[in-house]
Scaffold this motif. Structure first.
Motif, PDB file in Angstrom:
ATOM      1  N   ALA A  87      39.588  43.131  49.430  1.00 10.94           N
ATOM      2  CA  ALA A  87      39.691  41.690  49.664  1.00 10.94           C
ATOM      3  C   ALA A  87      38.594  41.212  50.616  1.00 10.94           C
ATOM      4  CB  ALA A  87      41.075  41.363  50.225  1.00 10.94           C
ATOM      5  N   ILE A  88      38.328  42.001  51.661  1.00  6.22           N
ATOM      6  CA  ILE A  88      37.244  41.645  52.589  1.00  6.22           C
ATOM      7  C   ILE A  88      35.897  41.702  51.875  1.00  6.22           C
ATOM      8  CG2 ILE A  88      36.091  42.323  54.729  1.00  6.22           C
ATOM      9  CD1 ILE A  88      38.771  43.400  55.705  1.00  6.22           C
ATOM     10  N   LEU A  89      35.721  42.719  51.004  1.00  2.00           N
ATOM     11  CA  LEU A  89      34.470  42.836  50.249  1.00  2.00           C
ATOM     12  C   LEU A  89      34.253  41.624  49.349  1.00  2.00           C
ATOM     13  CD1 LEU A  89      32.036  44.495  49.256  1.00  2.00           C
ATOM     14  CD2 LEU A  89      33.560  45.573  47.599  1.00  2.00           C
ATOM     15  N   LEU A  90      35.309  41.130  48.724  1.00  2.00           N
ATOM     16  CA  LEU A  90      35.175  39.958  47.850  1.00  2.00           C
ATOM     17  C   LEU A  90      34.683  38.749  48.635  1.00  2.00           C
ATOM     18  CD1 LEU A  90      38.420  40.276  45.680  1.00  2.00           C
ATOM     19  CD2 LEU A  90      36.087  40.788  44.976  1.00  2.00           C
TER      20      LEU A  90
ATOM     21  N   GLU B 273      31.720  45.611  36.219  1.00  2.00           N
ATOM     22  CA  GLU B 273      31.708  45.406  34.777  1.00  2.00           C
ATOM     23  C   GLU B 273      31.773  43.908  34.478  1.00  2.00           C
ATOM     24  OE1 GLU B 273      31.244  47.665  32.643  1.00  2.00           O
ATOM     25  OE2 GLU B 273      31.666  49.548  33.695  1.00  2.00           O
ATOM     26  N   VAL B 274      31.082  43.490  33.405  1.00  2.00           N
ATOM     27  CA  VAL B 274      31.023  42.075  33.055  1.00  2.00           C
ATOM     28  C   VAL B 274      32.319  41.654  32.370  1.00  2.00           C
ATOM     29  CG1 VAL B 274      29.803  40.328  31.720  1.00  2.00           C
ATOM     30  CG2 VAL B 274      28.532  42.168  32.826  1.00  2.00           C
ATOM     31  N   ASN B 275      32.999  40.659  32.916  1.00  2.25           N
ATOM     32  CA  ASN B 275      34.172  40.063  32.292  1.00  2.25           C
ATOM     33  C   ASN B 275      34.394  38.684  32.916  1.00  2.25           C
ATOM     34  OD1 ASN B 275      35.455  40.546  34.812  1.00  2.25           O
ATOM     35  ND2 ASN B 275      36.204  42.541  34.105  1.00  2.25           N
ATOM     36  N   SER B 276      35.514  38.048  32.574  1.00  3.20           N
ATOM     37  CA  SER B 276      35.781  36.689  33.057  1.00  3.20           C
ATOM     38  C   SER B 276      35.946  36.647  34.570  1.00  3.20           C
ATOM     39  CB  SER B 276      37.023  36.124  32.370  1.00  3.20           C
ATOM     40  OG  SER B 276      38.153  36.947  32.631  1.00  3.20           O
TER      41      SER B 276
ATOM     42  N   ILE C  94      42.954  45.395  40.715  1.00  2.00           N
ATOM     43  CA  ILE C  94      41.967  46.437  40.991  1.00  2.00           C
ATOM     44  C   ILE C  94      42.432  47.718  40.330  1.00  2.00           C
ATOM     45  CG2 ILE C  94      40.596  47.546  42.805  1.00  2.00           C
ATOM     46  CD1 ILE C  94      41.731  45.464  44.749  1.00  2.00           C
ATOM     47  N   GLU C  95      41.508  48.440  39.751  1.00  2.00           N
ATOM     48  CA  GLU C  95      41.823  49.710  39.103  1.00  2.00           C
ATOM     49  C   GLU C  95      41.378  50.879  39.967  1.00  2.00           C
ATOM     50  OE1 GLU C  95      40.117  49.831  35.232  1.00  2.00           O
ATOM     51  OE2 GLU C  95      41.526  48.380  34.386  1.00  2.00           O
ATOM     52  N   ASN C  96      42.015  52.025  39.731  1.00  2.00           N
ATOM     53  CA  ASN C  96      41.617  53.313  40.314  1.00  2.00           C
ATOM     54  C   ASN C  96      41.914  53.424  41.814  1.00  2.00           C
ATOM     55  OD1 ASN C  96      40.624  53.942  37.782  1.00  2.00           O
ATOM     56  ND2 ASN C  96      38.542  53.302  38.300  1.00  2.00           N
ATOM     57  N   TRP C  97      42.430  54.586  42.201  1.00  2.00           N
ATOM     58  CA  TRP C  97      42.690  54.965  43.583  1.00  2.00           C
ATOM     59  C   TRP C  97      43.563  53.940  44.323  1.00  2.00           C
ATOM     60  CZ3 TRP C  97      37.456  55.110  41.865  1.00  2.00           C
ATOM     61  CH2 TRP C  97      37.043  56.371  41.473  1.00  2.00           C
ATOM     62  N   PRO C  98      44.786  53.686  43.880  1.00  2.00           N
ATOM     63  CA  PRO C  98      45.616  52.673  44.529  1.00  2.00           C
ATOM     64  C   PRO C  98      46.035  53.074  45.934  1.00  2.00           C
ATOM     65  CG  PRO C  98      46.897  53.877  42.893  1.00  2.00           C
ATOM     66  CD  PRO C  98      45.476  54.333  42.749  1.00  2.00           C
ATOM     67  N   SER C  99      45.804  52.187  46.883  1.00  2.00           N
ATOM     68  CA  SER C  99      46.279  52.352  48.257  1.00  2.00           C
ATOM     69  C   SER C  99      46.215  50.988  48.924  1.00  2.00           C
ATOM     70  CB  SER C  99      45.442  53.369  49.035  1.00  2.00           C
ATOM     71  OG  SER C  99      44.163  52.846  49.324  1.00  2.00           O
TER      72      SER C  99
ATOM     73  N   ALA D  43      40.801  43.068  34.961  1.00  2.00           N
ATOM     74  CA  ALA D  43      40.583  43.462  36.353  1.00  2.00           C
ATOM     75  C   ALA D  43      39.103  43.469  36.676  1.00  2.00           C
ATOM     76  CB  ALA D  43      41.188  44.836  36.608  1.00  2.00           C
ATOM     77  N   LEU D  44      38.807  43.368  37.959  1.00  2.00           N
ATOM     78  CA  LEU D  44      37.429  43.492  38.435  1.00  2.00           C
ATOM     79  C   LEU D  44      37.159  44.979  38.658  1.00  2.00           C
ATOM     80  CD1 LEU D  44      35.071  41.611  39.111  1.00  2.00           C
ATOM     81  CD2 LEU D  44      35.802  41.682  41.490  1.00  2.00           C
ATOM     82  N   VAL D  45      36.273  45.565  37.848  1.00  2.00           N
ATOM     83  CA  VAL D  45      36.091  47.008  37.813  1.00  2.00           C
ATOM     84  C   VAL D  45      34.698  47.367  38.301  1.00  2.00           C
ATOM     85  CG1 VAL D  45      36.155  49.078  36.373  1.00  2.00           C
ATOM     86  CG2 VAL D  45      37.671  47.139  35.854  1.00  2.00           C
ATOM     87  N   ILE D  46      34.623  48.298  39.237  1.00  2.00           N
ATOM     88  CA  ILE D  46      33.331  48.810  39.720  1.00  2.00           C
ATOM     89  C   ILE D  46      32.824  49.847  38.733  1.00  2.00           C
ATOM     90  CG2 ILE D  46      32.140  49.998  41.592  1.00  2.00           C
ATOM     91  CD1 ILE D  46      34.185  48.909  43.511  1.00  2.00           C
TER      92      ILE D  46
END
Length: 843
Positions: free
Chosen positions: A561-564, A488-491, A548-553, A619-622
């Protein structure tokens, strides 16, 4: 050149050595093309053929006996080709007998001669009241599943009989029911939804036996057994977990159910089904209409779907066909001479039923409709309409130039409408004209209206939002579509894009990644991830953290973090990594480093990820539409369910049962003044979960009898033997009636009761003194007495009698918190309550 025939190949296969399970064998080589010009008659070729084969039960479905015999002939040929021996006499035949005026040719219990390839077998069809087993599930001729219901009843009756005769503990009984009976019932009812009445009946019969075995009152509430005390599984809750999970798996799978759904989750209409599967018009879609009928009549399936998606559908939604140039071309191709019946919602909630005038111009959005008014809707879903002669929405009128004989000159209503808001209500040749110029149309108007509104809103809104988001990305930043377009587009996305642009020409990159997860398994759960880029001179050039949102683990946060770090790396770098992995056939293994060994950069990113929990930036949201492997995501209200669906439904059922237990009348006094978590934990602390013995069994029963006031006092004995004990009082003082409360307050028990109080208090005090030296025994004694756990009975306040019953007051826990940790507190309370139970049992 001579080529081996099929029979010769079968003989070659049969001639293989029997003692070889598999291995290379030689056989003549076959030239598939006779024009090779090369003689291969003397050549042989090695091939591996297994001489051992295993085959499970096979089911054949056929519309008639002749068709079944043709199928069996092909199957028999296959068996001979592969040297498979089949016991044809063990075959079973299930016949669907036609109902109504057609008389069946096959009678139940009459032998049938059936050609099975080269053999003929005599087989008796299964009785309509009997069933056959297919992969452990039983089916009967009429799909009544009465055999499944009977099997479940028999299983429960057999279990109750064995429980009554065996010397068995409570853990044994619960384990057998939860781990054996519940899975069996779930497996047997895979194609059947059990009714709530039946499931409640089964549970009541089991729990009545369970209560008798524990020597509890038959009036004991069943809700006590479904929470943390005994953790008995409920058949109804288990069915919800299984059915809801299976529905979600099926609609997310590329199967028949998923293929007949549109992108909006609606069933395709019959025309779309024909186009998608290339079904000719000569074939009737009876099977598809039956699916729609079942979904509309079986409210249990709809309720399960509504529970998944938090909707309130009362009917099965089907996609509607838009009126367009393509629909008109399709109508002409099918030689439909009648005009289509259209449905327009320009002025929703008002709507129009119309037919189009001739020569519709589809290049413009507006066109003229011949308006019809709705006269009635019959019970068999037939809509009665007639030509409107004028209304408030009339934009023009139509008057026949030459009326028919004896016809009064009339004017009819036309309405100017938008094509985009017009759908096809009915097209075909099955409309019926009545004598009074009315037309009967076989459609369900209410269902169609509901579907049009839902499909129209989804068509208008969803693409608009997605297109706007895409245009913002493309116009504001020329972001790499391969990776960043999925967010999603954000800062945060802009900051990540800036780092990506800075590093696009770098040859070597060194990253330190980390993540953080706090308040796991709570509503306040927070998950962060980030990285820092370190140059060759050990300087931090770039830093990035995000929530990060959704499915916390913790695992998901580490991978994110590796993906970023991969996202901001040059695109060619990612391609090179993927190419190396594929070329070398490498397997990646991620190892989480729990300690940083005083590495400065690891400590730095660790601190930044922890600080990011309290950062107010977005948050950075997929985007959910990029979850290609998940077409439908279940939600609780508007919140996506982040856990595995079955575990979530299980937890939801446990919470519901827990709240039902708390709201029992007997718990009204303790609802807000007792620490229920510790109370139930102490009550269930009955040795190791995987171990059981009769001493633990008797202790658990005594605990529960104290909790529910079911000790064998005289007043309870009177309920069963009133003629014997009608005038009896307390056997010690003979002054008051012996109730649960009075056995502690009897004057003859004062000294014993005081001893119970002092032993409990001293156990806690000495336990605290062993853990800390900051307080004296006298101070602890005075503080405990100030808690006012009186040696009496009170209707509203907690007394020591309530502690004897097993309730842990909140004030007691708060007092212990001053001197102990959570683990120390639990161990101390366990020790004190175990001592209290032992002393009470002796009393």
């Amino acid at each position: 050149m001579k080529y081996p025939t099929l029979d010769e190949w079968i003989d070659n296969v049969k001639s293989l050595p029997n003692n070889k399970a598999s291995g290379p064998s030689e056989a003549p080589k076959i030239a598939l093309n006779k024009f090779y010009g090369k003689d291969t008659s003397e050549e042989t070729e090695k091939l591996t053929i297994s001489s051992s084969a295993y085959m499970d039960d096979t089911q054949w479905l056929a519309p008639s006996q002749n068709n079944l015999e043709k199928i069996l002939e092909i199957a028999d040929f296959f068996y001979k080709l592969n040297d498979i021996q089949v016991n044809k006499e063990k075959s079973e035949l299930l016949v669907r007998y036609k109902q109504g005026r057609y008389r069946p040719k096959l009678k139940p219990h009459e032998p049938v001669t059936l050609r099975f390839g080269s053999d003929s077998i005599f087989i008796i069809p299964v009785s309509p009241r009997s069933s056959i087993r297919i992969l452990g599930v039983y089916f009967d001729e009429r799909n009544t599943f009465q055999s499944t219901i009977k099997r479940i009843n028999d299983e429960i009756n057999e279990l109750r009989y064995k429980y009554a005769r065996k010397r068995i503990t409570d853990k044994h009984m619960i384990y057998i029911f939860n781990s054996v009976i519940i899975p069996r019932i779930e497996y047997w009812s895979q194609v059947k939804v059990l009714t709530k009445k039946f499931m409640d009946k089964i549970m009541n019969r089991f729990l009545s036996t369970f209560k008798k075995k524990l020597r509890l009152l038959i009036t004991t509430p069943n809700k006590i057994f479904f929470n943390k005390i005994y953790n008995t599984k409920n058949i109804g809750d288990n069915q919800d977990q299984a059915k809801i999970t299976n529905i979600l798996i099926q609609i997310n799978d590329v199967s028949v159910l998923e293929q007949i759904l549109s992108d909006d989750g609606l069933l395709l209409n019959t025309n779309e089904i024909r186009d998608k599967f290339n079904i000719p018009t000569i074939l009737a879609l009876k099977w598809y209409r039956k699916i729609i009928t079942v979904l509309n009549t079986n409210k249990k399936i709809l309720s399960s779907i509504n529970r998944i998606y938090n909707t309130n559908y009362t009917n099965c939604l089907i996609t509607t066909q838009q009126f367009s140039r393509e629909s008109e071309a399709d109508r002409i191709r099918k030689n439909y001479t009648s005009k289509p019946i259209l449905f327009n919602i320009d002025n929703y909630p008002n709507y129009y039923v119309d037919t189009p005038k001739k020569n519709v111009d589809f290049d413009t959005n507006s066109f003229t409709l011949e308006h019809y008014k709705i006269d009635s809707i019959s019970n068999n879903n037939k809509l009665e309409i007639s030509r409107c002669q004028g209304c408030n929405n009339t934009t023009s009128t139509y008057t026949p130039l030459r009326p028919r004989r004896n016809q009064v000159q009339e004017s009819f209503c036309n309405i100017e409408c938008n094509i985009s808001n017009t759908s096809i209500l009915y097209t075909g040749q099955c409309t019926t004209a009545t004598r009074d110029k009315h037309r009967l149309i076989p459609v369900d108007l209410n269902l169609h209206l509901h579907q049009v509104i839902n499909s129209t809103s989804s068509i208008i809104n969803i693409p608009t939002i997605r297109n706007n988001s895409t245009s913002i990305i493309n116009q504001s930043h020329n972001i790499d579509k391969q990776l960043l377009q999925h967010f999603e587009v954000n800062s945060k996305l802009e900051a990540l894009h800036i780092i990506q642009q800075h590093l696009k020409d770098e040859d070597t990159l060194s990253f330190y990644t980390d993540s953080s997860l706090i308040n796991a398994n709570t509503q306040a759960a927070s998950m962060t991830a980030g990285f820092i880029r370190v140059s060759d001179t050990n300087l931090i050039t770039h830093s990035f953290t995000t929530t990060i949102e959704n499915w916390p683990s913790s695992l998901r946060a580490e991978l994110f973090a590796i993906l970023l770090s991969l996202i901001v790396s040059p695109y060619g770098f990612i391609n090179n990594v993927v190419s190396i992995i594929k070329a070398k056939n490498l397997t990646l293994r991620f190892n989480k480093v729990k300690v940083h060994n005083n590495n400065y950069f690891n400590e730095r990113i660790d601190q930044e990820c922890k600080i990011a929990h309290y950062n107010s930036t977005p948050a950075l949201v997929i985007k959910q539409q990029y979850f290609d492997n998940i077409q439908f995501i279940p939600q609780w209200g508007s919140i996506p369910i982040e856990r595995k669906l079955r575990k979530f439904v299980t937890e939801s059922s446990n919470i519901k049962n827990y709240l039902s237990f708390l709201h029992l009348p007997q718990n009204y006094k303790y609802k807000d003044v007792v620490n229920w978590d510790i109370t139930l934990w102490i009550l269930c602390n009955n040795g190791e979960k995987a171990e059981t013995n009769f001493e633990q069994h008797r202790k658990m029963i005594f605990k529960y009898k104290l909790l529910s006031e079911q000790l064998a006092v005289l007043e309870k004995t009177k309920q069963q033997y009133y003629d014997i004990y009608q005038d009896s009082n307390c056997p010690l003082c003979a002054e008051e009636k012996e109730t649960f409360t009075y056995i502690w307050l009897c004057p003859y028990q004062t000294e014993v009761f005081s001893q119970l109080y002092n032993n409990f208090k001293n156990t806690l005090i000495f336990g605290i003194l062993n853990l800390t030296t900051d307080v004296s025994a006298q101070q602890l004694n005075d503080q405990f007495d100030l808690l006012l756990y009186t040696k009496s009975f009170h209707a509203n306040n907690i007394t020591f009698i309530d502690i004897i019953k097993g309730f842990v007051p909140i004030t007691l826990v708060e007092w212990l918190q001053k001197y102990t940790t959570a683990t120390q507190r639990r161990k101390l309370l366990i020790k004190a309550f175990d001592k209290l139970y032992e002393d009470s049992l002796e009393l």
